[in-house]
Design a protein around this motif. Sequence first.
Motif, PDB file in Angstrom:
ATOM      1  N   SER A   1     -19.644  -2.226   7.593  1.00  0.00           N
ATOM      2  CA  SER A   1     -18.258  -2.187   7.780  1.00  0.00           C
ATOM      3  C   SER A   1     -17.436  -3.082   6.691  1.00  0.00           C
ATOM      4  N   LYS A   2     -18.017  -3.799   6.001  1.00  0.00           N
ATOM      5  CA  LYS A   2     -17.328  -4.630   5.064  1.00  0.00           C
ATOM      6  C   LYS A   2     -16.718  -3.933   4.006  1.00  0.00           C
ATOM      7  N   ILE A   3     -15.289  -4.120   3.773  1.00  0.00           N
ATOM      8  CA  ILE A   3     -14.891  -3.315   2.550  1.00  0.00           C
ATOM      9  C   ILE A   3     -13.955  -4.129   1.794  1.00  0.00           C
ATOM     10  N   SER A   4     -13.529  -3.676   0.554  1.00  0.00           N
ATOM     11  CA  SER A   4     -12.567  -4.222  -0.271  1.00  0.00           C
ATOM     12  C   SER A   4     -11.831  -3.323  -0.823  1.00  0.00           C
ATOM     13  N   ILE A   5     -10.321  -3.343  -0.860  1.00  0.00           N
ATOM     14  CA  ILE A   5      -9.298  -2.537  -1.320  1.00  0.00           C
ATOM     15  C   ILE A   5      -8.741  -3.284  -2.344  1.00  0.00           C
ATOM     16  N   CYS A   6      -8.579  -2.520  -3.723  1.00  0.00           N
ATOM     17  CA  CYS A   6      -7.586  -3.208  -4.643  1.00  0.00           C
ATOM     18  C   CYS A   6      -6.737  -2.171  -5.125  1.00  0.00           C
ATOM     19  N   VAL A   7      -5.383  -2.532  -5.224  1.00  0.00           N
ATOM     20  CA  VAL A   7      -4.353  -1.695  -5.721  1.00  0.00           C
ATOM     21  C   VAL A   7      -3.596  -2.550  -6.776  1.00  0.00           C
ATOM     22  N   CYS A   8      -3.418  -1.762  -7.854  1.00  0.00           N
ATOM     23  CA  CYS A   8      -2.401  -2.121  -8.821  1.00  0.00           C
ATOM     24  C   CYS A   8      -1.109  -1.373  -9.133  1.00  0.00           C
ATOM     25  N   ALA A   9      -0.076  -2.023  -9.013  1.00  0.00           N
ATOM     26  CA  ALA A   9       1.376  -1.385  -9.047  1.00  0.00           C
ATOM     27  C   ALA A   9       1.806  -1.103 -10.515  1.00  0.00           C
ATOM     28  N   SER A  10       2.610  -0.498 -10.754  1.00  0.00           N
ATOM     29  CA  SER A  10       3.263  -0.143 -12.363  1.00  0.00           C
ATOM     30  C   SER A  10       3.627  -1.390 -12.831  1.00  0.00           C
ATOM     31  N   ASP A  11       4.149  -2.488 -12.093  1.00  0.00           N
ATOM     32  CA  ASP A  11       4.516  -3.636 -12.586  1.00  0.00           C
ATOM     33  C   ASP A  11       3.558  -4.695 -12.767  1.00  0.00           C
ATOM     34  N   PHE A  12       2.472  -4.161 -12.647  1.00  0.00           N
ATOM     35  CA  PHE A  12       1.012  -4.952 -12.685  1.00  0.00           C
ATOM     36  C   PHE A  12       0.861  -6.165 -11.835  1.00  0.00           C
ATOM     37  N   SER A  13       1.772  -5.894 -10.746  1.00  0.00           N
ATOM     38  CA  SER A  13       1.357  -6.849  -9.466  1.00  0.00           C
ATOM     39  C   SER A  13       0.301  -6.225  -8.867  1.00  0.00           C
TER      40      SER A  13
ATOM     41  N   LEU B   1       0.801  -1.067   0.034  1.00  0.00           N
ATOM     42  CA  LEU B   1       0.063   0.017  -0.155  1.00  0.00           C
ATOM     43  C   LEU B   1       0.748   1.356  -0.008  1.00  0.00           C
ATOM     44  N   LYS B   2       1.879   1.411   0.888  1.00  0.00           N
ATOM     45  CA  LYS B   2       2.789   2.258   0.930  1.00  0.00           C
ATOM     46  C   LYS B   2       3.339   2.695  -0.401  1.00  0.00           C
ATOM     47  N   ASN B   3       4.017   1.749  -1.062  1.00  0.00           N
ATOM     48  CA  ASN B   3       4.810   1.757  -2.589  1.00  0.00           C
ATOM     49  C   ASN B   3       3.616   2.205  -3.556  1.00  0.00           C
ATOM     50  N   ASN B   4       2.327   2.122  -3.282  1.00  0.00           N
ATOM     51  CA  ASN B   4       1.304   2.483  -4.237  1.00  0.00           C
ATOM     52  C   ASN B   4       0.148   3.219  -3.686  1.00  0.00           C
TER      53      ASN B   4
ATOM     54  N   LYS C   1      -8.498 -10.346   4.931  1.00  0.00           N
ATOM     55  CA  LYS C   1      -8.101 -11.590   4.191  1.00  0.00           C
ATOM     56  C   LYS C   1      -7.544 -10.711   2.890  1.00  0.00           C
ATOM     57  N   ALA C   2      -6.160 -11.211   2.564  1.00  0.00           N
ATOM     58  CA  ALA C   2      -5.693 -10.431   1.400  1.00  0.00           C
ATOM     59  C   ALA C   2      -4.852 -11.670   0.392  1.00  0.00           C
ATOM     60  N   GLN C   3      -4.762 -11.014  -0.853  1.00  0.00           N
ATOM     61  CA  GLN C   3      -4.113 -11.885  -1.977  1.00  0.00           C
ATOM     62  C   GLN C   3      -3.148 -10.694  -2.795  1.00  0.00           C
ATOM     63  N   ILE C   4      -1.812 -11.092  -2.583  1.00  0.00           N
ATOM     64  CA  ILE C   4      -1.041 -10.271  -3.202  1.00  0.00           C
ATOM     65  C   ILE C   4      -0.451 -11.288  -4.552  1.00  0.00           C
ATOM     66  N   HIS C   5      -0.698 -10.512  -5.886  1.00  0.00           N
ATOM     67  CA  HIS C   5      -0.418 -11.230  -7.037  1.00  0.00           C
ATOM     68  C   HIS C   5       0.797 -10.687  -7.540  1.00  0.00           C
ATOM     69  N   LYS C   6       1.982 -11.329  -7.856  1.00  0.00           N
ATOM     70  CA  LYS C   6       2.887 -10.981  -8.662  1.00  0.00           C
ATOM     71  C   LYS C   6       3.238 -12.294  -9.682  1.00  0.00           C
ATOM     72  N   LYS C   7       3.211 -11.433 -10.962  1.00  0.00           N
ATOM     73  CA  LYS C   7       3.378 -12.716 -11.868  1.00  0.00           C
ATOM     74  C   LYS C   7       2.669 -13.691 -11.835  1.00  0.00           C
ATOM     75  N   ALA C   8       3.279 -14.931 -11.898  1.00  0.00           N
ATOM     76  CA  ALA C   8       2.202 -16.262 -11.702  1.00  0.00           C
ATOM     77  C   ALA C   8       1.854 -16.361 -10.249  1.00  0.00           C
ATOM     78  N   GLU C   9       2.602 -15.861  -9.155  1.00  0.00           N
ATOM     79  CA  GLU C   9       2.679 -16.299  -8.010  1.00  0.00           C
ATOM     80  C   GLU C   9       1.530 -15.452  -7.010  1.00  0.00           C
ATOM     81  N   VAL C  10       0.825 -16.194  -6.228  1.00  0.00           N
ATOM     82  CA  VAL C  10      -0.094 -15.549  -5.479  1.00  0.00           C
ATOM     83  C   VAL C  10       0.119 -16.022  -4.055  1.00  0.00           C
ATOM     84  N   VAL C  11       0.301 -14.845  -3.092  1.00  0.00           N
ATOM     85  CA  VAL C  11       0.209 -15.054  -1.773  1.00  0.00           C
ATOM     86  C   VAL C  11      -0.885 -14.626  -0.935  1.00  0.00           C
ATOM     87  N   ASN C  12      -1.628 -15.523  -0.067  1.00  0.00           N
ATOM     88  CA  ASN C  12      -2.635 -15.499   0.628  1.00  0.00           C
ATOM     89  C   ASN C  12      -2.111 -15.016   2.024  1.00  0.00           C
TER      90      ASN C  12
END
Length: 131
Positions: free
Chosen positions: A60-72, A11-14, A117-128
């Motif tokens: 109070s239920k929210i969703s946050i989505c962020v895309c970085a410049s490298d498409f992660s 989040l800080k970097n994007n 509950k978060a997922q970070i997507h970087k290339k083909a990798e998904v971190v839950n």
Amino acid sequence: MKDIISIYEFLKNNHIQILSTSIDNTPISRPIASALLYEEKIFYCMNKDKKMYEQLKINSKISICVCASDFSWIRINADAIFSDDLRVKQEYINQGRTRFKNANDDNFAVFYLKNIKAQIHKKAEVVNINS
């Protein structure tokens, strides 16, 4: 704590995140850019006179989505929990990350993310991440 730091670093970097709420089964999204890590919680600040504040008080239920410049990208689902902690508000002021000048301003609201509950997507990798 490591998981929270991983989320916060993304989040800080994007700086601009898209936060979505839902009222009457209608999703509503808007940009928000005030993520702050404080005492192992990710906080956001806002004005109480915004519609988003009213929406979060109702649902109070929210969703946050962020895309970085490298498409992660990251998707976060969480509960927005409002806090009256003046130390958090003062930290926003100290860092110059809000237009508020006084932590006691009645219009100044902060909330933190809980039940993340978060997922970070970087290339083909998904971190839950669940915290």
